[in-house]
Write a protein that holds these residues in place. Structure first.
Motif, PDB file in Angstrom:
ATOM      1  N   GLY A  41      -2.142 -10.706  -3.560  1.00 16.82           N
ATOM      2  CA  GLY A  41      -2.454 -10.421  -2.172  1.00 16.82           C
ATOM      3  C   GLY A  41      -1.226 -10.630  -1.316  1.00 16.82           C
ATOM      4  O   GLY A  41      -0.276 -11.306  -1.732  1.00 16.82           O
ATOM      5  N   PRO A  42      -1.223 -10.092  -0.120  1.00 13.05           N
ATOM      6  CA  PRO A  42      -0.079 -10.274   0.771  1.00 13.05           C
ATOM      7  C   PRO A  42       0.143 -11.744   1.109  1.00 13.05           C
ATOM      8  O   PRO A  42      -0.745 -12.587   0.927  1.00 13.05           O
ATOM      9  CB  PRO A  42      -0.486  -9.490   2.027  1.00 13.05           C
ATOM     10  CG  PRO A  42      -1.570  -8.566   1.584  1.00 13.05           C
ATOM     11  CD  PRO A  42      -2.281  -9.266   0.460  1.00 13.05           C
ATOM     12  N   HIS A 215       3.629 -12.721  -7.216  1.00  7.51           N
ATOM     13  CA  HIS A 215       4.047 -11.582  -6.399  1.00  7.51           C
ATOM     14  C   HIS A 215       4.815 -10.545  -7.217  1.00  7.51           C
ATOM     15  O   HIS A 215       5.034  -9.436  -6.730  1.00  7.51           O
ATOM     16  CB  HIS A 215       4.903 -12.051  -5.228  1.00  7.51           C
ATOM     17  CG  HIS A 215       4.108 -12.741  -4.160  1.00  7.51           C
ATOM     18  ND1 HIS A 215       3.217 -12.077  -3.343  1.00  7.51           N
ATOM     19  CD2 HIS A 215       4.060 -14.041  -3.769  1.00  7.51           C
ATOM     20  CE1 HIS A 215       2.659 -12.928  -2.492  1.00  7.51           C
ATOM     21  NE2 HIS A 215       3.156 -14.128  -2.743  1.00  7.51           N
ATOM     22  N   MET A 217       4.726  -7.849  -9.408  1.00  5.36           N
ATOM     23  CA  MET A 217       3.662  -6.980  -9.884  1.00  5.36           C
ATOM     24  C   MET A 217       3.859  -6.541 -11.332  1.00  5.36           C
ATOM     25  O   MET A 217       2.888  -6.336 -12.057  1.00  5.36           O
ATOM     26  CB  MET A 217       3.542  -5.748  -8.981  1.00  5.36           C
ATOM     27  CG  MET A 217       2.948  -6.038  -7.619  1.00  5.36           C
ATOM     28  SD  MET A 217       1.269  -6.737  -7.709  1.00  5.36           S
ATOM     29  CE  MET A 217       1.602  -8.490  -7.533  1.00  5.36           C
ATOM     30  N   VAL A 229      -7.866  -9.338  -5.998  1.00  6.15           N
ATOM     31  CA  VAL A 229      -7.016  -9.109  -4.830  1.00  6.15           C
ATOM     32  C   VAL A 229      -7.646  -9.760  -3.605  1.00  6.15           C
ATOM     33  O   VAL A 229      -8.813  -9.519  -3.288  1.00  6.15           O
ATOM     34  CB  VAL A 229      -6.810  -7.606  -4.564  1.00  6.15           C
ATOM     35  CG1 VAL A 229      -5.757  -7.408  -3.469  1.00  6.15           C
ATOM     36  CG2 VAL A 229      -6.403  -6.873  -5.838  1.00  6.15           C
ATOM     37  N   ASN A 231      -7.261 -10.607   0.668  1.00  5.00           N
ATOM     38  CA  ASN A 231      -6.647 -10.213   1.927  1.00  5.00           C
ATOM     39  C   ASN A 231      -7.392 -10.909   3.052  1.00  5.00           C
ATOM     40  O   ASN A 231      -8.626 -10.890   3.089  1.00  5.00           O
ATOM     41  CB  ASN A 231      -6.708  -8.691   2.114  1.00  5.00           C
ATOM     42  CG  ASN A 231      -5.701  -8.196   3.137  1.00  5.00           C
ATOM     43  OD1 ASN A 231      -4.667  -8.835   3.364  1.00  5.00           O
ATOM     44  ND2 ASN A 231      -5.982  -7.070   3.765  1.00  5.00           N
ATOM     45  N   VAL A 250      -6.170  -1.641  -1.573  1.00  6.23           N
ATOM     46  CA  VAL A 250      -5.104  -2.524  -2.024  1.00  6.23           C
ATOM     47  C   VAL A 250      -3.751  -1.976  -1.572  1.00  6.23           C
ATOM     48  O   VAL A 250      -2.900  -2.714  -1.069  1.00  6.23           O
ATOM     49  CB  VAL A 250      -5.137  -2.679  -3.556  1.00  6.23           C
ATOM     50  CG1 VAL A 250      -3.943  -3.498  -4.042  1.00  6.23           C
ATOM     51  CG2 VAL A 250      -6.442  -3.342  -3.995  1.00  6.23           C
ATOM     52  N   TYR A 254      -1.034  -3.895   1.031  1.00  3.80           N
ATOM     53  CA  TYR A 254       0.353  -4.204   0.694  1.00  3.80           C
ATOM     54  C   TYR A 254       1.340  -3.448   1.578  1.00  3.80           C
ATOM     55  O   TYR A 254       2.460  -3.894   1.799  1.00  3.80           O
ATOM     56  CB  TYR A 254       0.624  -3.900  -0.782  1.00  3.80           C
ATOM     57  CG  TYR A 254       0.320  -5.078  -1.666  1.00  3.80           C
ATOM     58  CD1 TYR A 254       1.250  -6.084  -1.853  1.00  3.80           C
ATOM     59  CD2 TYR A 254      -0.919  -5.206  -2.283  1.00  3.80           C
ATOM     60  CE1 TYR A 254       0.972  -7.178  -2.640  1.00  3.80           C
ATOM     61  CE2 TYR A 254      -1.207  -6.304  -3.078  1.00  3.80           C
ATOM     62  CZ  TYR A 254      -0.257  -7.290  -3.249  1.00  3.80           C
ATOM     63  OH  TYR A 254      -0.546  -8.384  -4.025  1.00  3.80           O
ATOM     64  N   LYS A 259      -2.275  -5.348   9.423  1.00  6.93           N
ATOM     65  CA  LYS A 259      -1.760  -6.650   9.005  1.00  6.93           C
ATOM     66  C   LYS A 259      -1.905  -7.689  10.098  1.00  6.93           C
ATOM     67  O   LYS A 259      -1.662  -7.423  11.259  1.00  6.93           O
ATOM     68  CB  LYS A 259      -0.285  -6.510   8.617  1.00  6.93           C
ATOM     69  CG  LYS A 259       0.315  -7.763   8.034  1.00  6.93           C
ATOM     70  CD  LYS A 259       1.746  -7.509   7.630  1.00  6.93           C
ATOM     71  CE  LYS A 259       2.389  -8.760   7.009  1.00  6.93           C
ATOM     72  NZ  LYS A 259       3.775  -8.511   6.644  1.00  6.93           N
TER      73      LYS A 259
END
Length: 267
Positions: A41-42, A215, A217, A229, A231, A250, A254, A259
């Motif tokens: 996730g961010p 992070h 991937m 995931v 968020n 998703v 990202y 955001k």
């Protein structure tokens, strides 16, 4: 690859508030026995907060954490370790001025119940236990490729080896579930590829289920199934690497659409 079995860890409706900020919001997921489950996730999504809740560093505002069917929410971290859950941290936490051997011996000694009198006077039983644990510590270091560094002071190791030492120390608690918090942080691409192979080997060699935050991937997509995931503290998606990679929500998360920052979480 071992086929995942029943749910070892089951998180239901997990919620954590820090003042007026909701860091984790009704989050639910399962970790099946034998799996390497990834959480992505961010930044600020709440991933590390979930780890802190599962390992007892934080108490949840609401929700349940079941490990082997037993409620863990609210237990002290040391009790959770004894139940069979161990972890590493984003920022490496070692006994920096102690040797690699001492770093692994410490949790081994904590697991044993050698009497104070026996340890103080060096009874045969205490000496035998000390030899056994010393041998076990060397085995763990060797399994992580650290055998020749046993006498090195922990903070003199290169960064990548310090990461391995932290994993070895966590394994010394004999966990059934091992939580890895960004194990590839600070590693170059070659070190990250080697770490992916190591994680897969550790899962097989030590028969341990794994849950990791990462992070990188490439690492996640290579070794994790399923992938969960997060968020804004909530579940966004879950599935196989291909399902997650192709999920438009998703991709949007990202890319930063919609955001916002969750300042109370580090991950």
């Amino acid at each position: 690859m071992k086929t995942p079995g029943k749910a070892l860890l089951s998180v239901k409706g997990l919620t954590k508030d820090f003042g007026g900020i909701r860091a984790v919001d009704s989050f639910s997921f399962d970790v099946h026995e034998g799996s390497i489950t990834g959480i992505i996730g961010p930044n600020g999504a709440g991933k590390t907060t979930v780890f802190n809740l599962v390992t007892g560093i934080y108490r949840p505002t609401a929700g349940s954490i079941f490990f082997e069917g037993e409620e863990m929410a609210g237990l002290r971290p040391d009790k959770i370790v004894r139940k069979g859950i161990a972890r590493t941290f984003q920022n490496i936490r070692l006994f920096n001025r102690r040797t690699c051997l001492d770093n692994v011996l410490t949790p081994l000694l904590q697991r044993e119940r050698c009497s104070f009198t026996g340890a103080l006077f060096g009874t045969p039983g205490a000496r035998r236990l000390e030899r056994e644990l010393h041998g076990r510590a060397i085995e763990l270091l060797s399994a992580l490729g650290l055998g020749k560094y046993a006498s090195w002071q922990a903070n003199t190791l290169p960064y990548g080896l310090q990461r391995k030492l932290e994993i070895a120390r966590a394994l010394a608690t004999e966990p059934k579930l091992l939580l890895l918090d960004e194990p590839a942080a600070g590693m170059n691409p070659e070190e990250t590829r080697a770490l992916a192979d190591l994680v897969a080997e550790v899962r097989w060699k030590f028969n341990v289920t794994m849950l990791l935050i990462e992070h990188h991937m490439d690492l996640v997509m290579k070794i994790c199934t399923p992938i969960v995931v997060m968020n804004f503290g909530a579940l966004l998606a879950a599935g196989t690497p291909d399902e997650v990679r192709e999920n438009p929500e998703v991709v949007a998360a990202y890319l930063g659409k919609g955001k916002k920052t969750n300042e109370c979480t580090s991950g």
